[in-house]
Design a protein around this motif. Sequence first.
Motif, PDB file in Angstrom:
ATOM      1  N   LEU A  40      -2.157   4.833  -4.303  1.00  0.00           N
ATOM      2  CA  LEU A  40      -1.482   5.015  -3.024  1.00  0.00           C
ATOM      3  C   LEU A  40      -1.980   3.948  -2.051  1.00  0.00           C
ATOM      4  CD1 LEU A  40       0.451   6.569  -1.243  1.00  0.00           C
ATOM      5  CD2 LEU A  40      -1.406   8.152  -0.677  1.00  0.00           C
ATOM      6  N   VAL A  41      -1.114   3.010  -1.718  1.00  0.00           N
ATOM      7  CA  VAL A  41      -1.473   1.892  -0.840  1.00  0.00           C
ATOM      8  C   VAL A  41      -1.483   2.367   0.603  1.00  0.00           C
ATOM      9  CG1 VAL A  41      -0.880  -0.451  -0.139  1.00  0.00           C
ATOM     10  CG2 VAL A  41      -0.391   0.311  -2.471  1.00  0.00           C
ATOM     11  N   THR A  42      -2.529   2.034   1.331  1.00  0.00           N
ATOM     12  CA  THR A  42      -2.640   2.445   2.727  1.00  0.00           C
ATOM     13  C   THR A  42      -1.996   1.415   3.658  1.00  0.00           C
ATOM     14  OG1 THR A  42      -4.764   1.323   3.094  1.00  0.00           O
ATOM     15  CG2 THR A  42      -4.836   3.560   2.182  1.00  0.00           C
ATOM     16  N   ASP A  43      -1.745   1.822   4.888  1.00  0.00           N
ATOM     17  CA  ASP A  43      -1.204   0.904   5.887  1.00  0.00           C
ATOM     18  C   ASP A  43      -2.179  -0.250   6.148  1.00  0.00           C
ATOM     19  OD1 ASP A  43       1.000   2.527   6.131  1.00  0.00           O
ATOM     20  OD2 ASP A  43       0.270   3.561   7.923  1.00  0.00           O
ATOM     21  N   GLU A  44      -3.473   0.062   6.114  1.00  0.00           N
ATOM     22  CA  GLU A  44      -4.483  -0.953   6.353  1.00  0.00           C
ATOM     23  C   GLU A  44      -4.474  -2.013   5.251  1.00  0.00           C
ATOM     24  OE1 GLU A  44      -5.198   2.523   8.679  1.00  0.00           O
ATOM     25  OE2 GLU A  44      -4.987   2.315   6.498  1.00  0.00           O
ATOM     26  N   GLU A  45      -4.236  -1.596   4.016  1.00  0.00           N
ATOM     27  CA  GLU A  45      -4.185  -2.537   2.903  1.00  0.00           C
ATOM     28  C   GLU A  45      -2.956  -3.434   2.996  1.00  0.00           C
ATOM     29  OE1 GLU A  45      -6.392  -0.545  -0.896  1.00  0.00           O
ATOM     30  OE2 GLU A  45      -4.558   0.446  -0.224  1.00  0.00           O
ATOM     31  N   VAL A  46      -1.843  -2.851   3.394  1.00  0.00           N
ATOM     32  CA  VAL A  46      -0.637  -3.657   3.579  1.00  0.00           C
ATOM     33  C   VAL A  46      -0.865  -4.691   4.672  1.00  0.00           C
ATOM     34  CG1 VAL A  46       1.776  -3.621   4.324  1.00  0.00           C
ATOM     35  CG2 VAL A  46       0.946  -1.863   2.765  1.00  0.00           C
ATOM     36  N   MET A 149       4.413 -15.665  -7.600  1.00  0.00           N
ATOM     37  CA  MET A 149       4.115 -15.792  -6.179  1.00  0.00           C
ATOM     38  C   MET A 149       3.296 -14.594  -5.687  1.00  0.00           C
ATOM     39  SD  MET A 149       5.430 -18.682  -5.433  1.00  0.00           S
ATOM     40  CE  MET A 149       5.455 -18.725  -3.651  1.00  0.00           C
ATOM     41  N   TRP A 150       3.651 -13.415  -6.159  1.00  0.00           N
ATOM     42  CA  TRP A 150       2.927 -12.201  -5.745  1.00  0.00           C
ATOM     43  C   TRP A 150       1.443 -12.299  -6.132  1.00  0.00           C
ATOM     44  CZ3 TRP A 150       4.266  -7.881  -2.956  1.00  0.00           C
ATOM     45  CH2 TRP A 150       3.368  -6.806  -2.994  1.00  0.00           C
ATOM     46  N   ASP A 155      -4.227 -12.924  -4.938  1.00  0.00           N
ATOM     47  CA  ASP A 155      -5.516 -13.585  -5.203  1.00  0.00           C
ATOM     48  C   ASP A 155      -6.142 -14.070  -3.896  1.00  0.00           C
ATOM     49  OD1 ASP A 155      -5.286 -13.155  -7.903  1.00  0.00           O
ATOM     50  OD2 ASP A 155      -4.544 -15.176  -8.369  1.00  0.00           O
ATOM     51  N   LYS A 156      -5.320 -14.629  -2.998  1.00  0.00           N
ATOM     52  CA  LYS A 156      -5.826 -15.129  -1.714  1.00  0.00           C
ATOM     53  C   LYS A 156      -6.394 -13.982  -0.879  1.00  0.00           C
ATOM     54  CE  LYS A 156      -3.690 -18.062   0.798  1.00  0.00           C
ATOM     55  NZ  LYS A 156      -2.664 -18.763   1.613  1.00  0.00           N
ATOM     56  N   ALA A 157      -5.672 -12.868  -0.855  1.00  0.00           N
ATOM     57  CA  ALA A 157      -6.117 -11.735  -0.048  1.00  0.00           C
ATOM     58  C   ALA A 157      -7.417 -11.141  -0.584  1.00  0.00           C
ATOM     59  CB  ALA A 157      -5.025 -10.665  -0.013  1.00  0.00           C
ATOM     60  N   ILE A 158      -7.541 -11.093  -1.907  1.00  0.00           N
ATOM     61  CA  ILE A 158      -8.756 -10.552  -2.527  1.00  0.00           C
ATOM     62  C   ILE A 158      -9.939 -11.500  -2.314  1.00  0.00           C
ATOM     63  CG2 ILE A 158      -9.862 -10.007  -4.724  1.00  0.00           C
ATOM     64  CD1 ILE A 158      -8.040  -7.797  -3.837  1.00  0.00           C
ATOM     65  N   LYS A 164      -9.716  -5.254  -0.560  1.00  0.00           N
ATOM     66  CA  LYS A 164     -10.763  -4.911  -1.518  1.00  0.00           C
ATOM     67  C   LYS A 164     -10.221  -4.570  -2.903  1.00  0.00           C
ATOM     68  CE  LYS A 164     -13.635  -5.304   1.863  1.00  0.00           C
ATOM     69  NZ  LYS A 164     -14.464  -6.527   1.988  1.00  0.00           N
ATOM     70  N   GLU A 165      -9.006  -4.080  -2.971  1.00  0.00           N
ATOM     71  CA  GLU A 165      -8.441  -3.643  -4.255  1.00  0.00           C
ATOM     72  C   GLU A 165      -6.994  -4.110  -4.367  1.00  0.00           C
ATOM     73  OE1 GLU A 165      -7.550   0.509  -6.754  1.00  0.00           O
ATOM     74  OE2 GLU A 165      -8.588   0.563  -4.810  1.00  0.00           O
ATOM     75  N   ARG A 166      -6.647  -4.632  -5.521  1.00  0.00           N
ATOM     76  CA  ARG A 166      -5.288  -5.108  -5.743  1.00  0.00           C
ATOM     77  C   ARG A 166      -4.299  -3.941  -5.789  1.00  0.00           C
ATOM     78  NH1 ARG A 166      -5.050 -10.334  -7.876  1.00  0.00           N
ATOM     79  NH2 ARG A 166      -7.123 -11.223  -8.253  1.00  0.00           N
ATOM     80  N   PHE A 167      -3.064  -4.247  -5.458  1.00  0.00           N
ATOM     81  CA  PHE A 167      -1.985  -3.291  -5.700  1.00  0.00           C
ATOM     82  C   PHE A 167      -0.766  -4.055  -6.194  1.00  0.00           C
ATOM     83  CE2 PHE A 167      -1.825  -4.282  -1.115  1.00  0.00           C
ATOM     84  CZ  PHE A 167      -0.496  -4.665  -0.948  1.00  0.00           C
ATOM     85  N   GLN A 168       0.114  -3.346  -6.858  1.00  0.00           N
ATOM     86  CA  GLN A 168       1.294  -3.953  -7.446  1.00  0.00           C
ATOM     87  C   GLN A 168       2.485  -3.854  -6.498  1.00  0.00           C
ATOM     88  OE1 GLN A 168       2.051  -2.290 -11.321  1.00  0.00           O
ATOM     89  NE2 GLN A 168      -0.064  -2.561 -12.008  1.00  0.00           N
ATOM     90  N   GLU A 169       3.462  -4.715  -6.728  1.00  0.00           N
ATOM     91  CA  GLU A 169       4.679  -4.684  -5.918  1.00  0.00           C
ATOM     92  C   GLU A 169       5.348  -3.323  -6.007  1.00  0.00           C
ATOM     93  OE1 GLU A 169       9.025  -5.090  -5.198  1.00  0.00           O
ATOM     94  OE2 GLU A 169       7.925  -4.447  -6.980  1.00  0.00           O
ATOM     95  N   ARG A 170       5.359  -2.745  -7.194  1.00  0.00           N
ATOM     96  CA  ARG A 170       6.044  -1.459  -7.375  1.00  0.00           C
ATOM     97  C   ARG A 170       5.321  -0.311  -6.661  1.00  0.00           C
ATOM     98  NH1 ARG A 170       4.731   0.912 -13.380  1.00  0.00           N
ATOM     99  NH2 ARG A 170       2.595   0.161 -13.587  1.00  0.00           N
TER     100      ARG A 170
END
Length: 227
Positions: A40-46, A149-150, A155-158, A164-170
Amino acid sequence: MSTVLGEDHMTAAFNWGIIEEQPFLKAGIKKNPEKPRDRLVTDEEVAAFLKHVPEWLNLYIQLKLATGLRQRDMLRLDNTHWNALEGLRVGTSKTSVRINFESTQHLSDIVNGIKQLNGYTSRGARKFKWHFFMSRLNKPYTEGGFETMWRRYMDKAISSGDLKERFQERDLRAKAATQCESLVQAFELLGHKNISTTKKVYRRGYSKVKPLSPYDDSDNEQNIEKK
């Protein structure tokens, strides 16, 4: 040369009447059910990820969170799907469900931003037809090209430490569903044919439920006897 038949082949043969029973079921062999993702991706991660992406991907993510569309359907969007008065009309690729996303102010702002990027030529003339998400070659991104591209921007954000943790487009599709006020709204947003799919795969995190109260004067209250 011998042929080994799998469970799917045996199931098809049983359904067609070629065999009278399914040997896998008779032997007690069952498929291992695929475990749905629960990220579950958080608003802060986005927000952290958006700091490292170009404008077109920022708009992509905004549109993804607003509509919950699958990646394939997002990448094939063009100006013929949009009408400023009626909204965004999409025939989903997987379920063939037709969805009309209403022309809200938020959705209009996103599409207008995309139009400014891709709806005009280098000389400022309006294009007759343009895709929402186009590469530098002025062609719509392929699924493979988009995934490349994703990963690059993830990679840049990490590496920056912002994320701190990757998430997928889906995972953003699931986030859109989880942010809906009800399961029915999520079901309609995602264009599923079966609401159980929405509940099992795309509604993540905790469901918000209003507890019952003997002091609730609403028409939907249930009687709770005081002892």
